[in-house]
Write a protein that holds these residues in place. Sequence first.
Motif, PDB file in Angstrom:
ATOM      1  N   GLN A   1       0.840  -1.194   0.000  1.00 38.79           N
ATOM      2  CA  GLN A   1       0.000   0.000   0.000  1.00 38.79           C
ATOM      3  C   GLN A   1       0.876   1.245   0.000  1.00 38.79           C
ATOM      4  O   GLN A   1       1.991   1.238   0.524  1.00 38.79           O
ATOM      5  N   PHE A   2       0.319   2.306  -0.580  1.00 31.09           N
ATOM      6  CA  PHE A   2       0.957   3.616  -0.558  1.00 31.09           C
ATOM      7  C   PHE A   2       0.201   4.495   0.440  1.00 31.09           C
ATOM      8  O   PHE A   2      -1.017   4.617   0.361  1.00 31.09           O
ATOM      9  N   GLN A   3       0.950   5.068   1.330  1.00 29.70           N
ATOM     10  CA  GLN A   3       0.348   5.881   2.381  1.00 29.70           C
ATOM     11  C   GLN A   3       1.062   7.224   2.471  1.00 29.70           C
ATOM     12  O   GLN A   3       2.287   7.289   2.355  1.00 29.70           O
ATOM     13  N   ALA A   4       0.273   8.272   2.686  1.00 28.50           N
ATOM     14  CA  ALA A   4       0.807   9.621   2.848  1.00 28.50           C
ATOM     15  C   ALA A   4       0.272  10.188   4.161  1.00 28.50           C
ATOM     16  O   ALA A   4      -0.939  10.191   4.402  1.00 28.50           O
ATOM     17  N   SER A   5       1.178  10.631   5.003  1.00 26.96           N
ATOM     18  CA  SER A   5       0.802  11.212   6.293  1.00 26.96           C
ATOM     19  C   SER A   5       1.631  12.466   6.529  1.00 26.96           C
ATOM     20  O   SER A   5       2.728  12.625   5.980  1.00 26.96           O
ATOM     21  N   TYR A   6       1.102  13.328   7.355  1.00 25.30           N
ATOM     22  CA  TYR A   6       1.784  14.609   7.580  1.00 25.30           C
ATOM     23  C   TYR A   6       3.133  14.409   8.265  1.00 25.30           C
ATOM     24  O   TYR A   6       4.086  15.159   8.019  1.00 25.30           O
TER      25      TYR A   6
ATOM     26  N   ALA B   1       3.843  25.740   2.566  1.00 27.55           N
ATOM     27  CA  ALA B   1       3.343  26.106   1.240  1.00 27.55           C
ATOM     28  C   ALA B   1       4.296  25.649   0.139  1.00 27.55           C
ATOM     29  O   ALA B   1       3.854  25.251  -0.951  1.00 27.55           O
ATOM     30  N   ALA B   2       5.594  25.690   0.403  1.00 23.72           N
ATOM     31  CA  ALA B   2       6.555  25.208  -0.594  1.00 23.72           C
ATOM     32  C   ALA B   2       6.386  23.711  -0.841  1.00 23.72           C
ATOM     33  O   ALA B   2       6.436  23.243  -1.996  1.00 23.72           O
ATOM     34  N   ILE B   3       6.166  22.935   0.213  1.00 24.75           N
ATOM     35  CA  ILE B   3       5.958  21.486   0.052  1.00 24.75           C
ATOM     36  C   ILE B   3       4.650  21.208  -0.675  1.00 24.75           C
ATOM     37  O   ILE B   3       4.573  20.303  -1.524  1.00 24.75           O
ATOM     38  N   VAL B   4       3.624  21.962  -0.348  1.00 21.01           N
ATOM     39  CA  VAL B   4       2.334  21.779  -1.024  1.00 21.01           C
ATOM     40  C   VAL B   4       2.456  22.099  -2.507  1.00 21.01           C
ATOM     41  O   VAL B   4       1.867  21.413  -3.364  1.00 21.01           O
ATOM     42  N   TYR B   5       3.219  23.115  -2.847  1.00 17.19           N
ATOM     43  CA  TYR B   5       3.431  23.442  -4.259  1.00 17.19           C
ATOM     44  C   TYR B   5       4.109  22.284  -4.988  1.00 17.19           C
ATOM     45  O   TYR B   5       3.713  21.926  -6.113  1.00 17.19           O
ATOM     46  N   LEU B   6       5.122  21.689  -4.377  1.00 19.62           N
ATOM     47  CA  LEU B   6       5.790  20.547  -4.992  1.00 19.62           C
ATOM     48  C   LEU B   6       4.857  19.358  -5.098  1.00 19.62           C
ATOM     49  O   LEU B   6       4.912  18.595  -6.070  1.00 19.62           O
ATOM     50  N   ALA B   7       3.999  19.184  -4.108  1.00 21.53           N
ATOM     51  CA  ALA B   7       3.054  18.071  -4.161  1.00 21.53           C
ATOM     52  C   ALA B   7       2.050  18.240  -5.297  1.00 21.53           C
ATOM     53  O   ALA B   7       1.622  17.250  -5.915  1.00 21.53           O
ATOM     54  N   HIS B   8       1.694  19.470  -5.608  1.00 21.98           N
ATOM     55  CA  HIS B   8       0.734  19.711  -6.689  1.00 21.98           C
ATOM     56  C   HIS B   8       1.396  19.705  -8.069  1.00 21.98           C
ATOM     57  O   HIS B   8       0.819  19.187  -9.030  1.00 21.98           O
ATOM     58  N   ASN B   9       2.587  20.275  -8.165  1.00 24.24           N
ATOM     59  CA  ASN B   9       3.208  20.473  -9.474  1.00 24.24           C
ATOM     60  C   ASN B   9       4.441  19.606  -9.704  1.00 24.24           C
ATOM     61  O   ASN B   9       4.810  19.371 -10.867  1.00 24.24           O
TER      62      ASN B   9
ATOM     63  N   ASN C   1      13.182  18.776 -12.806  1.00 21.81           N
ATOM     64  CA  ASN C   1      14.644  18.832 -12.723  1.00 21.81           C
ATOM     65  C   ASN C   1      15.192  17.873 -11.668  1.00 21.81           C
ATOM     66  O   ASN C   1      16.298  17.345 -11.822  1.00 21.81           O
ATOM     67  N   THR C   2      14.448  17.687 -10.617  1.00 24.77           N
ATOM     68  CA  THR C   2      14.892  16.784  -9.548  1.00 24.77           C
ATOM     69  C   THR C   2      14.124  15.466  -9.535  1.00 24.77           C
ATOM     70  O   THR C   2      14.268  14.679  -8.597  1.00 24.77           O
ATOM     71  N   ASN C   3      13.298  15.244 -10.570  1.00 27.96           N
ATOM     72  CA  ASN C   3      12.498  14.023 -10.676  1.00 27.96           C
ATOM     73  C   ASN C   3      11.548  13.835  -9.491  1.00 27.96           C
ATOM     74  O   ASN C   3      11.296  12.711  -9.043  1.00 27.96           O
ATOM     75  N   TRP C   4      11.013  14.955  -8.982  1.00 29.00           N
ATOM     76  CA  TRP C   4       9.997  14.873  -7.942  1.00 29.00           C
ATOM     77  C   TRP C   4       8.631  14.852  -8.608  1.00 29.00           C
ATOM     78  O   TRP C   4       8.269  15.751  -9.360  1.00 29.00           O
ATOM     79  N   LEU C   5       7.873  13.820  -8.322  1.00 28.03           N
ATOM     80  CA  LEU C   5       6.569  13.643  -8.944  1.00 28.03           C
ATOM     81  C   LEU C   5       5.497  14.418  -8.196  1.00 28.03           C
ATOM     82  O   LEU C   5       5.607  14.646  -6.992  1.00 28.03           O
ATOM     83  N   ALA C   6       4.473  14.779  -8.933  1.00 24.55           N
ATOM     84  CA  ALA C   6       3.319  15.455  -8.322  1.00 24.55           C
ATOM     85  C   ALA C   6       2.404  14.395  -7.724  1.00 24.55           C
ATOM     86  O   ALA C   6       1.653  13.729  -8.441  1.00 24.55           O
ATOM     87  N   ILE C   7       2.473  14.229  -6.426  1.00 25.01           N
ATOM     88  CA  ILE C   7       1.713  13.153  -5.768  1.00 25.01           C
ATOM     89  C   ILE C   7       0.242  13.488  -5.609  1.00 25.01           C
ATOM     90  O   ILE C   7      -0.557  12.614  -5.264  1.00 25.01           O
ATOM     91  N   CYS C   8      -0.144  14.734  -5.857  1.00 26.23           N
ATOM     92  CA  CYS C   8      -1.550  15.099  -5.683  1.00 26.23           C
ATOM     93  C   CYS C   8      -2.452  14.466  -6.731  1.00 26.23           C
ATOM     94  O   CYS C   8      -3.679  14.461  -6.571  1.00 26.23           O
TER      95      CYS C   8
END
Length: 211
Positions: free
Chosen positions: A87-92, A154-162, A166-173
């Motif tokens: 399972q994939f889980q996301a928590s604060y 807010a910076a983390i939320v922006y990365l989560a949405h978009n 360049n760093t291969n970070w996926l938009a998990i939203c």
Amino acid sequence: MDSTKSSAETAINVPDEPNATKNKSGRAAFAVTTKATPLPQPQGRWNRGVSIFDFILRICALVAALAATATMGTTDQTLPFFTQFFQFQASYDDLPTFTFFVVANAIASGYLVLSLPFSIVAIVRPHVVGIKLLLLILDTVVMAFTTAAAAAAAAIVYLAHNGNSNTNWLAICQQFTDFCQRVSGAVVASFIAAAIFIFLVVLSAVALRRN
């Protein structure tokens, strides 16, 4: 006969003059004291009105900070899959930034609760300067603390949405939609609390300036 009458009239009219001068001088002294007496009522009403508005703003900031803390602190989403072992889980608490966000807004909420009695004292005694100065200093510290937590989250939320290609970070939203909606709402509530803190600082500074 005429001479005696005239002398009697002059004798009667003579003592009236000092009384008239006394009355005139008494009226003049009264008028001077009336003009010199200050009227502090408008200033006191203005200070009390500012203190009441300060109390209302603190309650609004408390609601916003508590909403941000509760929303972020209860954010947890698990994606459903066929097996319970994969399972994939996301928590604060997976992200230190969100943990710092919860702690900062919890501290701000606790401070706002403790500051309400001081705000009530400022309403009852609007001319007290020490309490207003103390609240001004503490409001400035908590404002900076809350703003830093909200900006970092807010910076983390922006990365989560978009994401970031360049760093291969996926938009998990795209997968964790509920998680992203809740953390975004928490960040907005925290920014509202920070904005109210800014207004409280400005209001306290103006009140102290007028005192």
